[in-house]
Write a protein that holds these residues in place. Structure first.
Motif, PDB file in Angstrom:
ATOM      1  N   ILE A 197       0.837  -1.205   0.000  1.00 28.78           N
ATOM      2  CA  ILE A 197       0.000   0.000   0.000  1.00 28.78           C
ATOM      3  C   ILE A 197       0.868   1.251   0.000  1.00 28.78           C
ATOM      4  CG2 ILE A 197      -1.690   1.296   1.368  1.00 28.78           C
ATOM      5  CD1 ILE A 197      -2.767  -1.486   2.273  1.00 28.78           C
ATOM      6  N   VAL A 198       1.967   1.218   0.757  1.00 27.23           N
ATOM      7  CA  VAL A 198       2.915   2.342   0.727  1.00 27.23           C
ATOM      8  C   VAL A 198       3.477   2.510  -0.682  1.00 27.23           C
ATOM      9  CG1 VAL A 198       5.149   3.159   1.567  1.00 27.23           C
ATOM     10  CG2 VAL A 198       3.491   2.200   3.175  1.00 27.23           C
ATOM     11  N   GLY A 199       3.817   1.392  -1.342  1.00 22.44           N
ATOM     12  CA  GLY A 199       4.301   1.450  -2.716  1.00 22.44           C
ATOM     13  C   GLY A 199       3.266   2.000  -3.673  1.00 22.44           C
ATOM     14  N   ALA A 200       1.979   1.761  -3.366  1.00 19.48           N
ATOM     15  CA  ALA A 200       0.906   2.253  -4.231  1.00 19.48           C
ATOM     16  C   ALA A 200       0.844   3.773  -4.253  1.00 19.48           C
ATOM     17  CB  ALA A 200      -0.441   1.682  -3.770  1.00 19.48           C
ATOM     18  N   VAL A 201       1.359   4.410  -3.209  1.00 21.99           N
ATOM     19  CA  VAL A 201       1.421   5.879  -3.202  1.00 21.99           C
ATOM     20  C   VAL A 201       2.220   6.368  -4.404  1.00 21.99           C
ATOM     21  CG1 VAL A 201       2.204   7.901  -1.924  1.00 21.99           C
ATOM     22  CG2 VAL A 201       1.192   5.967  -0.687  1.00 21.99           C
ATOM     23  N   MET A 202       3.267   5.612  -4.782  1.00 20.41           N
ATOM     24  CA  MET A 202       4.086   5.981  -5.928  1.00 20.41           C
ATOM     25  C   MET A 202       3.478   5.484  -7.244  1.00 20.41           C
ATOM     26  SD  MET A 202       6.262   7.594  -4.252  1.00 20.41           S
ATOM     27  CE  MET A 202       7.164   8.101  -5.712  1.00 20.41           C
ATOM     28  N   LEU A 203       2.657   4.451  -7.164  1.00 18.41           N
ATOM     29  CA  LEU A 203       2.065   3.876  -8.380  1.00 18.41           C
ATOM     30  C   LEU A 203       0.973   4.769  -8.954  1.00 18.41           C
ATOM     31  CD1 LEU A 203       2.193   1.266 -10.123  1.00 18.41           C
ATOM     32  CD2 LEU A 203       0.377   0.349  -8.668  1.00 18.41           C
ATOM     33  N   PHE A 204       0.239   5.451  -8.074  1.00 20.43           N
ATOM     34  CA  PHE A 204      -0.855   6.308  -8.501  1.00 20.43           C
ATOM     35  C   PHE A 204      -0.399   7.765  -8.536  1.00 20.43           C
ATOM     36  CE2 PHE A 204      -3.158   2.880  -6.014  1.00 20.43           C
ATOM     37  CZ  PHE A 204      -3.299   2.067  -7.130  1.00 20.43           C
ATOM     38  N   LYS A 205      -1.133   8.573  -9.224  1.00 20.52           N
ATOM     39  CA  LYS A 205      -0.764   9.981  -9.384  1.00 20.52           C
ATOM     40  C   LYS A 205      -1.915  10.879  -8.958  1.00 20.52           C
ATOM     41  CE  LYS A 205       2.347   8.983 -13.276  1.00 20.52           C
ATOM     42  NZ  LYS A 205       3.547   9.076 -12.448  1.00 20.52           N
ATOM     43  N   GLY A 206      -1.583  12.126  -8.568  1.00 23.65           N
ATOM     44  CA  GLY A 206      -2.593  13.112  -8.228  1.00 23.65           C
ATOM     45  C   GLY A 206      -3.257  12.843  -6.890  1.00 23.65           C
ATOM     46  N   ARG A 207      -4.482  13.312  -6.756  1.00 24.37           N
ATOM     47  CA  ARG A 207      -5.208  13.195  -5.485  1.00 24.37           C
ATOM     48  C   ARG A 207      -5.452  11.762  -5.024  1.00 24.37           C
ATOM     49  NH1 ARG A 207      -9.771  18.028  -6.008  1.00 24.37           N
ATOM     50  NH2 ARG A 207      -8.269  19.783  -5.969  1.00 24.37           N
ATOM     51  N   PRO A 208      -5.664  10.790  -5.944  1.00 26.31           N
ATOM     52  CA  PRO A 208      -5.852   9.408  -5.470  1.00 26.31           C
ATOM     53  C   PRO A 208      -4.720   8.885  -4.593  1.00 26.31           C
ATOM     54  CG  PRO A 208      -6.519   9.581  -7.765  1.00 26.31           C
ATOM     55  CD  PRO A 208      -5.896  10.895  -7.396  1.00 26.31           C
ATOM     56  N   ARG A 209      -3.545   9.517  -4.666  1.00 25.52           N
ATOM     57  CA  ARG A 209      -2.436   9.083  -3.809  1.00 25.52           C
ATOM     58  C   ARG A 209      -2.770   9.166  -2.330  1.00 25.52           C
ATOM     59  NH1 ARG A 209       3.335  11.557  -5.940  1.00 25.52           N
ATOM     60  NH2 ARG A 209       3.747   9.996  -7.549  1.00 25.52           N
ATOM     61  N   TRP A 210      -3.656  10.067  -1.951  1.00 23.99           N
ATOM     62  CA  TRP A 210      -3.970  10.236  -0.537  1.00 23.99           C
ATOM     63  C   TRP A 210      -4.769   9.059   0.018  1.00 23.99           C
ATOM     64  CZ3 TRP A 210      -1.284  13.448   2.200  1.00 23.99           C
ATOM     65  CH2 TRP A 210      -0.728  14.557   1.586  1.00 23.99           C
ATOM     66  N   ILE A 211      -5.422   8.312  -0.853  1.00 25.97           N
ATOM     67  CA  ILE A 211      -6.190   7.151  -0.379  1.00 25.97           C
ATOM     68  C   ILE A 211      -5.249   6.063   0.151  1.00 25.97           C
ATOM     69  CG2 ILE A 211      -7.888   5.387  -0.982  1.00 25.97           C
ATOM     70  CD1 ILE A 211      -8.997   7.324  -3.075  1.00 25.97           C
ATOM     71  N   PRO A 212      -4.171   5.684  -0.587  1.00 23.79           N
ATOM     72  CA  PRO A 212      -3.219   4.741   0.012  1.00 23.79           C
ATOM     73  C   PRO A 212      -2.580   5.248   1.302  1.00 23.79           C
ATOM     74  CG  PRO A 212      -2.853   4.900  -2.351  1.00 23.79           C
ATOM     75  CD  PRO A 212      -3.848   5.959  -1.993  1.00 23.79           C
ATOM     76  N   VAL A 213      -2.338   6.557   1.382  1.00 20.97           N
ATOM     77  CA  VAL A 213      -1.762   7.116   2.626  1.00 20.97           C
ATOM     78  C   VAL A 213      -2.713   6.875   3.795  1.00 20.97           C
ATOM     79  CG1 VAL A 213      -1.092   9.244   3.809  1.00 20.97           C
ATOM     80  CG2 VAL A 213      -0.383   8.862   1.431  1.00 20.97           C
ATOM     81  N   ALA A 214      -4.001   7.199   3.589  1.00 24.77           N
ATOM     82  CA  ALA A 214      -5.004   6.979   4.644  1.00 24.77           C
ATOM     83  C   ALA A 214      -5.146   5.504   4.954  1.00 24.77           C
ATOM     84  CB  ALA A 214      -6.345   7.577   4.210  1.00 24.77           C
ATOM     85  N   SER A 215      -5.128   4.666   3.905  1.00 23.94           N
ATOM     86  CA  SER A 215      -5.249   3.220   4.092  1.00 23.94           C
ATOM     87  C   SER A 215      -4.092   2.679   4.924  1.00 23.94           C
ATOM     88  CB  SER A 215      -5.290   2.528   2.727  1.00 23.94           C
ATOM     89  OG  SER A 215      -5.351   1.124   2.871  1.00 23.94           O
ATOM     90  N   ALA A 216      -2.875   3.146   4.637  1.00 22.73           N
ATOM     91  CA  ALA A 216      -1.701   2.679   5.380  1.00 22.73           C
ATOM     92  C   ALA A 216      -1.792   3.057   6.860  1.00 22.73           C
ATOM     93  CB  ALA A 216      -0.430   3.246   4.756  1.00 22.73           C
ATOM     94  N   LEU A 217      -2.233   4.273   7.145  1.00 23.61           N
ATOM     95  CA  LEU A 217      -2.349   4.707   8.539  1.00 23.61           C
ATOM     96  C   LEU A 217      -3.427   3.922   9.281  1.00 23.61           C
ATOM     97  CD1 LEU A 217      -1.980   8.568   8.077  1.00 23.61           C
ATOM     98  CD2 LEU A 217      -0.309   7.002   9.092  1.00 23.61           C
ATOM     99  N   LEU A 218      -4.566   3.721   8.629  1.00 23.74           N
ATOM    100  CA  LEU A 218      -5.652   2.949   9.249  1.00 23.74           C
ATOM    101  C   LEU A 218      -5.237   1.486   9.429  1.00 23.74           C
ATOM    102  CD1 LEU A 218      -8.663   4.465   7.287  1.00 23.74           C
ATOM    103  CD2 LEU A 218      -8.296   4.653   9.753  1.00 23.74           C
ATOM    104  N   GLY A 219      -4.541   0.939   8.433  1.00 25.84           N
ATOM    105  CA  GLY A 219      -4.068  -0.439   8.550  1.00 25.84           C
ATOM    106  C   GLY A 219      -3.036  -0.602   9.646  1.00 25.84           C
TER     107      GLY A 219
END
Length: 466
Positions: free
Chosen positions: A193-215
């Motif tokens: 999920i942390v790696g997905a922050v780099m895989l996606f671009k723009g605002r959707p990047r914040w979703i993996p960030v939130a997911s990682a913190l909640l996880g």
């Protein structure tokens, strides 16, 4: 009211994904993952639904039918690393059948374990075949991001949690609704999920960030010592395995992750329980929880010793769930440890007990071949100057490292998320690796990134006609 909303959302999302699956098989993967992360029987909102529904089987059939109907969108080039991983997957299944048929101590108990293993092998081939483009790969990764995000929301805001001796229990999905298993899956997926922050671009990047913190919050609630050790191992491996610009990004991510752990780990019991991993009997506290944690640690040492003895006596394996049935019980009584349990609490010993030393070799060959796929692709993207996708590969390998550490203290090596990591690795190599570079124009590196790459790799690609 919240339960009703969740049921309605589940069925709306299910209908949408089933329809989309027969347009593109990758959406069938999403439907399958929905029935892992939000399988109704594991959540309070699913209580009104009929008991005994085969949610996972239904989702798997939808995925399989969609894949068979649509087949391959394009012909991918062969890659020895991916082929080797698939060969080991077949060897796991064939060896398991031979051991079950010839050496199973309790065939009635062994057969369901073999069927589950065979299902995961089939799942490996079906998902890898279904991922035909960068879009498909990203759909697959989104499944983990949103699945862990959902678990995190339930754990933090919505769910009715069961805390047993300070540990989160009865929370999660198939095979991971106990604290130790839940911690293992979180350790495996958080780096992805942390790696997905780099895989996606723009605002959707914040979703993996939130997911990682909640996880991460869910992981901390499990208070699993193996999970904490796995998390540390993964965090250390990430900056070590990355290089170039990707390493700089990994170090920043490591610093942010460390800060997040410090902020979220507000419960002093988390640190106290973790430190019992290294404590002697003389230094352990006198509270009931401390004594239980210490006794659990000591009992595992006894079970590991017994498991090694079973392997020495039956090196070709004894069939699935050997330790749970009479053979394991007989060895425990003979050892006179004073402990009794149905699990050896060590994935590598468990695999060798069940499917033989050769079965453990095949399974580790499968895992290591998948890791090599990720490593080779990571290095290729680094040479191209693609720091984002190179970092994703490093994060994936750190997920393997953390998960393999949890397998040292739990019977997790045969569970589903280990196969997921291998599927991600092989699919990552298939879509982003050198073997198919040029086949998918949208994964080729742009001119700006190419200026930071290795000129030699571009000369090699040009010589090969790319």
């Amino acid at each position: 009211m919240i339960n009703l909303i969740e049921i309605v959302l589940y069925f709306i999302l299910s209908a949408f994904l089933i329809i989309k699956a027969f347009e593109r098989p990758a959406w069938g993967i999403a439907y399958y993952m929905l029935n892992f992360f939000a399988q109704p029987q594991y959540w309070s909102w699913g209580a009104p639904l009929p008991i005994g529904m085969r949610w996972s089987l239904t989702a798997a059939l939808v995925l399989l039918i969609a894949m068979l109907m649509f087949g391959s969108e394009r012909e991918f080039h062969k890659d020895p690393a991916r082929t080797r991983t698939s060969i080991f997957a077949i060897l796991i299944a064939v060896n398991g059948f031979l051991v079950h048929s010839s050496f199973a101590y309790y065939p009635e108990g062994s057969w369901p374990v073999y069927v589950e293993m065979a299902k995961f092998i089939v799942l490996y081939f079906v998902i890898v075949q279904s991922i035909q483009s960068q879009q498909d790969f990203k759909i697959f990764i989104w499944c983990f991001v949103l699945g862990v995000f959902y678990w995190g929301v339930e754990g933090r805001f919505l769910g009715t949690l069961r805390i047993d001796r300070g540990r989160l229990e009865g929370f999660g999905g198939p095979g991971c609704d106990a604290s130790n298993e839940l911690s293992s899956i979180m350790v495996a997926l958080l780096p992805v999920i942390v790696g997905a922050v780099m895989l996606f671009k723009g605002r959707p990047r914040w979703i993996p960030v939130a997911s990682a913190l909640l996880g991460l919050n869910v992981l901390l609630m499990t208070q699993s010592r193996g999970g904490f050790m796995g998390l540390i191992a993964g965090a250390v491996v990430l900056p070590l395995i990355a290089s170039g610009r990707a390493r700089k990004l990994a170090i920043r991510g490591f610093a942010v992750s460390t800060l997040a752990v410090v902020l979220l780990a507000g419960n002093p019991q988390i640190l106290i329980r973790f430190m019992t991993t290294f404590a002697s009997e003389d230094s352990i506290g006198q509270s009931v929880d401390d004594r239980i944690a210490f006794e659990n640690k000591e009992s595992r040492k006894a079970f590991w010793r017994i498991g090694r003895q079973i392997i020495a006596d039956y090196p070709l394996g004894s069939g699935g769930d050997t330790f749970r049935y009479e053979r394991g019980i007989r060895y425990i009584k003979r050892d006179k440890t004073g402990y009794m349990n149905e699990s050896v609490h060590q994935g590598y010993i468990d695999e060798a007990m069940d499917w033989g030393v050769q079965g453990l070799i095949f399974h580790m060959g499968f895992i290591l071949s998948a890791i090599f796929c990720a490593f080779k692709t990571m290095r290729f993207r680094k040479r191209l100057g693609d720091a984002a996708l190179s970092l994703f590969g490093a994060a994936l390998i750190s997920g393997f490292a953390g998960w393999l550490v949890t397998c040292l203290v739990g019977d997790f090596i045969h569970l589903e998320w280990g196969y997921w990591l291998c599927i991600i690795s092989v699919s990552y190599a298939k879509i982003y690796g050198q073997a198919n570079y040029g086949l998918l124009p949208d994964v080729m590196v742009g001119r700006d990134d190419a200026t930071e790459g290795d000129p030699e790799i571009y000369r090699e690609l040009a010589a090969s006609g790319v």
